[in-house]
Scaffold this motif. Structure first.
Motif, PDB file in Angstrom:
ATOM      1  N   PHE A  41       0.943  -1.041   0.348  1.00 16.61           N
ATOM      2  CA  PHE A  41      -0.047  -0.012  -0.528  1.00 16.61           C
ATOM      3  C   PHE A  41       0.785   1.270   0.671  1.00 16.61           C
ATOM      4  CE2 PHE A  41      -2.668   3.645   1.685  1.00 16.61           C
ATOM      5  CZ  PHE A  41      -3.974   3.365   0.776  1.00 16.61           C
ATOM      6  N   MET A 183      -2.384  -3.129  -5.953  1.00 15.43           N
ATOM      7  CA  MET A 183      -2.619  -2.164  -5.934  1.00 15.43           C
ATOM      8  C   MET A 183      -2.836  -0.804  -6.331  1.00 15.43           C
ATOM      9  SD  MET A 183      -2.077  -2.902  -1.694  1.00 15.43           S
ATOM     10  CE  MET A 183      -3.442  -3.653  -0.341  1.00 15.43           C
ATOM     11  N   TYR A 187      -5.072   1.623  -7.425  1.00 12.92           N
ATOM     12  CA  TYR A 187      -5.325   2.800  -6.394  1.00 12.92           C
ATOM     13  C   TYR A 187      -6.238   3.295  -5.610  1.00 12.92           C
ATOM     14  CZ  TYR A 187      -3.136   5.995  -2.880  1.00 12.92           C
ATOM     15  OH  TYR A 187      -2.777   6.420  -1.891  1.00 12.92           O
TER      16      TYR A 187
END
Length: 357
Positions: A41, A183, A187
């Protein structure tokens, strides 16, 4: 009325104590399990800026720049870590290989000669003390010999442990890379989904936190870059005055090593000074000790002020938070605690949260 205030204080104190305990447990024990996802992340957050720029300027679907920048990121990080790892392994291997030879050919004869001279001196003053000195000299030589052997054994054990951890580390790395790709591509969707789960006040707090942390991290990086440059300048000037060959290169290596909070410059300069004194180079040995003291004093003075000024905390609070973070969470806590305290102070000043007056 006073009793109600005391009850409110105890309730508030217990509330924040429970929150702090939950955060501590999560960071200390739960974080290692979720580390690949947390790292993914963070990487997606950092890569979102160039990905968004390429998406807008080049009119490309987000998946293409996301895959490209993520691949470049891991390729560059892998190349850098591999290069540093090979250099560190090669240097460590050379030092460990040369250590027994240095002990037997240089250090042991010097110690034996030193104790022989002391015995001659003591025999003229107090002959009864010679036997005590002989016992001490044998203990010192035996301890140093055991230390050299233990270093080699420890190094072999460390290499074995590292080799045993390779499968688990490789699995975590593969998971991290795969999760990062997903991700970075999604995102915006992920962040929008997470924000939708928060109330309006929570969204405002997250926005404030993101803006402030990003700015503070940049300030902290610049602050430590300044400290690193000051340390490099001090070491290079000191080593030049001590007539050390390749002073600039050695100063750069020591300054980079100084980033480590536990070892720092002392991890190199103190053993170097002791070795110089033992081998008879008193000028260099004393000079290195004086240089280390100067660097340490200046570092302890300027670091809290520079970092505290950047994060908006008093130098005493900054130093205390750095030491507490280092003891609890290592190098992550060294940087994370001052930033967290600065964030809480900023949110409290803005009225987003109400912790202290």
């Amino acid at each position: 009325m006073d009793l109600n205030k005391q009850k409110n204080f105890l309730i508030r104190f217990a509330f924040w104590l429970i929150i702090a305990a939950i955060i501590f447990i999560c960071l200390k024990y739960a974080l290692p399990f979720f580390a690949p996802f947390v790292f993914a992340f963070i990487a997606a957050f950092l890569l979102n800026w160039p990905i968004r720029w390429a998406e807008r300027k080049l009119k490309l679907p987000r998946a293409l720049p996301a895959i490209l920048f993520t691949a470049l990121f891991f390729a560059a990080a892998g190349a850098l870590i591999t290069l540093l790892g090979f250099r560190l392994f090669s240097t460590t291997k050379q030092v460990i290989t040369a250590l027994p030879s240095f002990y037997s050919t240089t250090l042991l004869p010097l110690l034996q000669d030193l104790f022989s001279r002391l015995e001659v001196t003591l025999s003229a003053l107090d002959p009864s003390a010679v036997s005590i000195l002989e016992d001490i000299s044998q203990d010192v030589i035996r301890s140093l010999g055991s230390l050299v052997s233990n270093i080699s054994i420890t190094a072999i054990s460390a290499v074995s442990s590292l080799a045993a951890s390779v499968p688990g580390t490789f699995l975590n790395l593969v998971i991290t890379i795969i999760v990062t790709f997903f991700m970075t591509i999604d995102y915006p969707k992920i962040t929008e989904f997470l924000l939708r789960q928060l109330p309006e006040g929570g969204r405002r707090a997250v926005s404030e936190i993101r803006a402030y942390v990003c700015g503070t991290l940049i300030k902290c990086i610049l602050s430590y870059a300044l400290i690193l440059f000051i340390t490099f300048s001090e070491i290079s000037i000191g080593l030049t005055l001590l007539r050390v060959p390749n002073a600039l290169l050695i100063a750069a290596c020591i300054a980079i090593f100084d980033i480590l909070p536990v070892l720092g410059t002392g991890g190199i300069m103190i053993p170097w000074a002791i070795l110089s004194l033992v081998t008879g180079d008193l000028f260099r040995g004393i000079g290195l000790l004086v240089l280390y003291l100067v660097i340490t004093v200046i570092r302890n003075i300027i670091e809290p002020k520079i970092v505290g000024h950047q994060v908006g905390l008093h130098p005493v609070v900054t130093l205390a938070s750095m030491l507490a973070g280092l003891q609890l969470f290592g190098i992550i806590g060294l940087f994370g605690f001052p930033i967290t305290l600065s964030l809480l102070k900023n949110l409290n000043d803005r009225g987003v949260i109400h912790i202290f007056k």
